[in-house]
Design an enzyme around this catalytic site. Structure first.
Site, short mmCIF file in Angstrom:
data_model
loop_
_atom_site.label_atom_id
_atom_site.label_comp_id
_atom_site.label_asym_id
_atom_site.label_seq_id
_atom_site.Cartn_x
_atom_site.Cartn_y
_atom_site.Cartn_z
N PRO A 1 0.81 -1.22 0.00
CG PRO A 1 -0.13 -1.07 2.13
CD PRO A 1 0.73 -1.92 1.28
CD GLU A 2 2.78 3.17 -4.38
OE1 GLU A 2 2.90 4.36 -4.68
OE2 GLU A 2 2.99 2.25 -5.20
CE LYS B 1 5.14 4.80 0.57
NZ LYS B 1 6.43 4.25 0.13
NE ARG C 1 10.94 -1.06 -4.57
CZ ARG C 1 10.04 -0.40 -3.88
NH1 ARG C 1 10.37 0.67 -3.20
NH2 ARG C 1 8.78 -0.80 -3.85
#
Length: 259
Positions: A2-3, A52, A249
């Site tokens: 989740p962001e 977050k 990433r």
DNA sequence: CCCTATGTTCCCAA
DNA sequence: CTTGGGAACATAGG
């Protein structure tokens, strides 16, 4: 996973369901996590987002939850089954907030005075402060995408939305942060405000297994313009979308129009 | 077996 | 001391 938009979705839903509720118990299913004996019998004053992180304000002290990579929060009504990979649960009269987390990276912590500890951090949903961002980026040689993911400068920014924002702003993820021009920061800020708000409206991006508090997927995956589109034709120019590693990433970008 | 994963933190080298 | 890059954390899925 989740962001910012996903956490924003959760805290809005938690705020509704926990209004006027009192903590009855905290159940720890994963021994990595510490129990929170001081939470018992305290009432919920507010639920807010810190980057977050999810913060359940118990009238001074607070419970802080960070879902990291694979964590989810699931509202369990009395009598419902407990799904696999449950790591902890916060029990209320109306139901239980369960954390489901296969990879066990999520954290659960107790803070006596979170307001004092909480730094004065920007809320990306309110818009980026361009002079402040430029000051922070001055002289930095790291790629602008890595800078966007710096939680000090950009609390809540995550990998998917950083890719989307840089694509929308037509800025290369590898541009050194200190060399991004004011015009480009303005494009990045405009893209960030629009994309993050749209994603909140869509209740987040369900690419693999993100679900909201009530198990519903989000809708923003249908609006992604670059993330996950490796090898496909760019929506803005004839080039094909590429994917490369940046800071470990997966980074999707268009080599044709992201100068 | 390989690689990948929406995140953070620690270690190390420059 | 700062900066930036990579591994580690732990698990599931392709």
């Amino acid at each position: 996973m989740p962001e910012l938009p996903e956490i924003e979705t959760l805290i809005r839903q938690l705020g509704n369901v926990l209004a006027g509720e009192r903590v009855r118990a905290v159940r720890i299913f994963d021994e990595k996590l510490d129990p929170l004996p001081d939470a018992i019998d305290r009432g919920v004053r507010a639920v807010r987002r810190a980057g977050k992180g999810v913060e359940i304000d118990l009238g001074g002290p607070a419970i802080h939850i960070h879902l990291r990579m694979s964590g989810r929060l699931h509202w369990r009504s009395p009598g419902d089954i407990i799904p696999p990979h449950a790591r902890f649960g916060i029990v209320f009269e109306a139901g239980e907030v369960l954390c489901i987390d296969p990879r066990r990276f999520a954290t659960l912590t107790w803070h006596w005075a979170p307001a004092a500890l909480r730094k004065q951090t920007a809320n990306l949903l309110a818009g980026l402060d361009i002079p402040d961002i430029r000051a922070r980026a001055r002289g930095r040689r790291l790629p602008v995408k890595a800078f966007l993911l710096d939680q000090q400068a950009m609390p809540g920014m995550g990998n998917i939305y950083a890719c989307e924002i840089l694509f929308a702003a037509a800025v290369s993820p590898w541009r050194r942060a200190g060399e991004v021009t004011t015009i480009e920061w303005e494009r990045i800020a405009a893209a960030a405000a629009r994309i993050l708000r749209e994603a909140v409206y869509c209740r987040g991006t369900s690419i693999s297994d993100w679900r909201d508090l009530f198990g519903r997927p989000g809708e923003y995956q249908r609006r992604l313009r670059v993330y996950g589109r490796e090898g496909k034709t760019c929506y803005r120019c004839p080039a094909r979308i590429e994917r490369r590693k940046l800071g470990g990433r997966g980074t999707y970008y268009c080599p044709g129009c992201q100068g």
